[in-house]
Scaffold this motif. Structure first.
Motif, PDB file in Angstrom:
ATOM      1  N   GLU A 117      16.093   2.063 -62.093  1.00  0.00           N
ATOM      2  CA  GLU A 117      16.126   1.796 -63.535  1.00  0.00           C
ATOM      3  C   GLU A 117      16.321   3.074 -64.337  1.00  0.00           C
ATOM      4  N   LEU A 118      15.763   4.188 -63.847  1.00  0.00           N
ATOM      5  CA  LEU A 118      15.838   5.457 -64.562  1.00  0.00           C
ATOM      6  C   LEU A 118      16.795   6.419 -63.861  1.00  0.00           C
ATOM      7  N   ARG A 119      17.502   7.193 -64.633  1.00  0.00           N
ATOM      8  CA  ARG A 119      18.489   8.126 -64.078  1.00  0.00           C
ATOM      9  C   ARG A 119      17.783   9.259 -63.329  1.00  0.00           C
ATOM     10  N   PRO A 120      18.484   9.899 -62.397  1.00  0.00           N
ATOM     11  CA  PRO A 120      17.894  11.032 -61.680  1.00  0.00           C
ATOM     12  C   PRO A 120      17.930  12.297 -62.525  1.00  0.00           C
ATOM     13  N   GLY A 121      16.966  13.177 -62.316  1.00  0.00           N
ATOM     14  CA  GLY A 121      16.956  14.455 -63.028  1.00  0.00           C
ATOM     15  C   GLY A 121      17.777  15.511 -62.323  1.00  0.00           C
ATOM     16  N   ILE A 122      17.912  15.368 -61.004  1.00  0.00           N
ATOM     17  CA  ILE A 122      18.774  16.249 -60.224  1.00  0.00           C
ATOM     18  C   ILE A 122      19.800  15.379 -59.511  1.00  0.00           C
ATOM     19  N   LEU A 123      20.748  15.995 -58.871  1.00  0.00           N
ATOM     20  CA  LEU A 123      21.832  15.294 -58.173  1.00  0.00           C
ATOM     21  C   LEU A 123      22.722  14.503 -59.123  1.00  0.00           C
ATOM     22  N   LYS A 124      22.704  14.845 -60.412  1.00  0.00           N
ATOM     23  CA  LYS A 124      23.506  14.092 -61.377  1.00  0.00           C
ATOM     24  C   LYS A 124      24.972  14.034 -60.971  1.00  0.00           C
ATOM     25  N   SER A 128      26.055   8.406 -57.937  1.00  0.00           N
ATOM     26  CA  SER A 128      26.394   7.525 -59.048  1.00  0.00           C
ATOM     27  C   SER A 128      25.157   6.715 -59.407  1.00  0.00           C
ATOM     28  N   HIS A 129      24.706   6.807 -60.646  1.00  0.00           N
ATOM     29  CA  HIS A 129      23.500   6.100 -61.057  1.00  0.00           C
ATOM     30  C   HIS A 129      23.855   4.680 -61.499  1.00  0.00           C
ATOM     31  N   VAL A 130      23.203   3.702 -60.884  1.00  0.00           N
ATOM     32  CA  VAL A 130      23.339   2.301 -61.279  1.00  0.00           C
ATOM     33  C   VAL A 130      21.936   1.779 -61.557  1.00  0.00           C
ATOM     34  N   TYR A 131      21.654   1.386 -62.783  1.00  0.00           N
ATOM     35  CA  TYR A 131      20.295   1.036 -63.187  1.00  0.00           C
ATOM     36  C   TYR A 131      19.919  -0.401 -62.862  1.00  0.00           C
ATOM     37  N   TYR A 132      20.890  -1.300 -62.722  1.00  0.00           N
ATOM     38  CA  TYR A 132      20.554  -2.693 -62.445  1.00  0.00           C
ATOM     39  C   TYR A 132      20.423  -2.899 -60.927  1.00  0.00           C
ATOM     40  N   PRO A 133      19.586  -3.841 -60.498  1.00  0.00           N
ATOM     41  CA  PRO A 133      19.357  -4.048 -59.062  1.00  0.00           C
ATOM     42  C   PRO A 133      20.635  -4.464 -58.334  1.00  0.00           C
ATOM     43  N   LEU A 134      20.803  -3.944 -57.128  1.00  0.00           N
ATOM     44  CA  LEU A 134      21.941  -4.293 -56.279  1.00  0.00           C
ATOM     45  C   LEU A 134      21.426  -4.775 -54.932  1.00  0.00           C
ATOM     46  N   ASN A 135      22.056  -5.810 -54.419  1.00  0.00           N
ATOM     47  CA  ASN A 135      21.718  -6.356 -53.110  1.00  0.00           C
ATOM     48  C   ASN A 135      22.678  -5.763 -52.094  1.00  0.00           C
ATOM     49  N   ALA A 136      22.210  -4.758 -51.358  1.00  0.00           N
ATOM     50  CA  ALA A 136      23.076  -4.048 -50.412  1.00  0.00           C
ATOM     51  C   ALA A 136      23.517  -4.952 -49.264  1.00  0.00           C
ATOM     52  N   GLU A 137      22.655  -5.888 -48.855  1.00  0.00           N
ATOM     53  CA  GLU A 137      22.992  -6.776 -47.746  1.00  0.00           C
ATOM     54  C   GLU A 137      24.177  -7.666 -48.107  1.00  0.00           C
ATOM     55  N   LYS A 179      15.860   4.209 -52.569  1.00  0.00           N
ATOM     56  CA  LYS A 179      16.545   3.941 -53.831  1.00  0.00           C
ATOM     57  C   LYS A 179      18.041   4.223 -53.760  1.00  0.00           C
ATOM     58  N   TYR A 180      18.519   4.642 -52.591  1.00  0.00           N
ATOM     59  CA  TYR A 180      19.944   4.933 -52.422  1.00  0.00           C
ATOM     60  C   TYR A 180      20.650   3.777 -51.733  1.00  0.00           C
ATOM     61  N   ILE A 181      21.808   3.406 -52.247  1.00  0.00           N
ATOM     62  CA  ILE A 181      22.710   2.483 -51.563  1.00  0.00           C
ATOM     63  C   ILE A 181      23.926   3.291 -51.142  1.00  0.00           C
ATOM     64  N   ILE A 182      24.262   3.203 -49.873  1.00  0.00           N
ATOM     65  CA  ILE A 182      25.303   4.048 -49.304  1.00  0.00           C
ATOM     66  C   ILE A 182      26.388   3.168 -48.697  1.00  0.00           C
ATOM     67  N   MET A 183      27.626   3.489 -48.993  1.00  0.00           N
ATOM     68  CA  MET A 183      28.754   2.824 -48.355  1.00  0.00           C
ATOM     69  C   MET A 183      29.531   3.834 -47.540  1.00  0.00           C
ATOM     70  N   ASP A 184      29.692   3.565 -46.245  1.00  0.00           N
ATOM     71  CA  ASP A 184      30.532   4.358 -45.365  1.00  0.00           C
ATOM     72  C   ASP A 184      31.784   3.554 -45.061  1.00  0.00           C
ATOM     73  N   VAL A 185      32.939   4.179 -45.177  1.00  0.00           N
ATOM     74  CA  VAL A 185      34.185   3.485 -44.867  1.00  0.00           C
ATOM     75  C   VAL A 185      35.120   4.442 -44.149  1.00  0.00           C
ATOM     76  N   GLU A 186      35.720   3.955 -43.081  1.00  0.00           N
ATOM     77  CA  GLU A 186      36.656   4.745 -42.292  1.00  0.00           C
ATOM     78  C   GLU A 186      37.979   4.000 -42.200  1.00  0.00           C
ATOM     79  N   ALA A 187      39.073   4.722 -42.422  1.00  0.00           N
ATOM     80  CA  ALA A 187      40.404   4.117 -42.366  1.00  0.00           C
ATOM     81  C   ALA A 187      41.407   5.146 -41.869  1.00  0.00           C
TER      82      ALA A 187
END
Length: 265
Positions: A117-124, A128-137, A179-187
């Motif tokens: 919900e709150l932005r990060p103070g470091i790693l800006k 990428s900050h996304v404040y609304y909930p995301l369903n990673a699954e 609190k991190y959602i990570i996407m890995d993609v290989e092509a």
């Protein structure tokens, strides 16, 4: 001789990799450092051009030179002449059959979302900050339709210069770490903005605004306007480039914890 380098950079302060007039780019910084060490200008070729604000932990480049220097000159010597946000991770002398771009068999990108919900103070500039909930699954389920060879017109930028919209995605995985959602993609290769358009579209499913099947529907439409937004560049990293084993290049080192490698197939 042909020299290969692995370049790591924080792209937040740069207008992308490729040299541009009147804009600071990573390529210019590296070529300037090489010129200071070798006392000659050298043009360098990279494995994949990154956009403004995009980072890399494993950007591979090569250049040809008749200047004889120890490999430490191409690592420590270059690093002493590079900005703090750019560094050389390794250098290796290669045969003429090696080409940073055309010898590559795959590229791997990672996109990192700080989902709170709150932005990060470091790693800006690094997430990428996304404040609304995301369903990673749900995002991961939806992403699996992108695996394989497809026409990715729905996910390419309008100004993409590629002659074909077809690419082969070898694997894609979306997962949560705290609190991190990570996407890995290989092509085998990527279209302009392809990864950022993937994540922008998958976030629609993550918000549960569309079902998992919607992403496959968007893919088949072959229409960019039907997909999600182009996600911000600051969460995107080029983290690996694959080459045939006989080149014997050092493996990718993903560094910080939030860049750790995943073990899923």
């Amino acid at each position: 001789m042909r020299i290969a380098l692995c370049i790591e950079y924080d792209g937040a302060s740069y207008s992308g990799w490729q040299r541009q007039s009147h804009r600071l780019c990573v390529q210019e910084c590296v070529e300037t450092a090489i010129e200071k060490v070798s006392e000659k200008h050298h043009d360098i070729t990279c494995a994949g051009r990154t956009d403004a604000g995009v980072h890399a932990t494993y950007q591979v480049v090569h250049f040809d030179t008749d200047v004889v220097r120890p490999l430490t000159a191409w690592t420590r010597g270059l690093n002493s002449n590079l900005p703090d946000t750019v560094c050389v991770r390794w250098a290796k002398e290669m045969n003429d059959d090696f080409h940073a771009r055309f010898s590559a068999t795959a590229r791997r990108y990672r996109y990192i979302i700080f989902n709170d919900e709150l932005r990060p103070g470091i790693l800006k500039g690094g997430v990428s900050h996304v404040y609304y909930p995301l369903n990673a699954e749900l995002m991961n389920q939806a992403a699996q339709c992108l695996v394989g060879e497809h026409d990715f017109t729905s996910f390419r930028a309008a100004n993409c210069q590629s002659k074909t919209p077809f690419r082969t995605v070898k694997k894609i995985h979306v997962y949560r770490q705290g609190k991190y959602i990570i996407m890995d993609v290989e092509a085998n290769a990527f279209l302009h903005h392809m990864v950022r358009n993937f994540i922008g579209t998958l976030m629609v499913v993550g918000r549960e605004l569309e079902p998992v099947s919607w992403v496959e529907h968007v893919l088949k439409l072959k229409n960019r306007v039907e997909a999600g937004i182009t996600a911000k560049p600051n969460g995107l990293y080029l983290i690996d480039v694959e080459y045939p084993a006989h080149f014997e290049l050092p493996k990718s080192d993903l560094g910080p914890l939030f860049l750790q490698s995943y073990t899923a197939s």
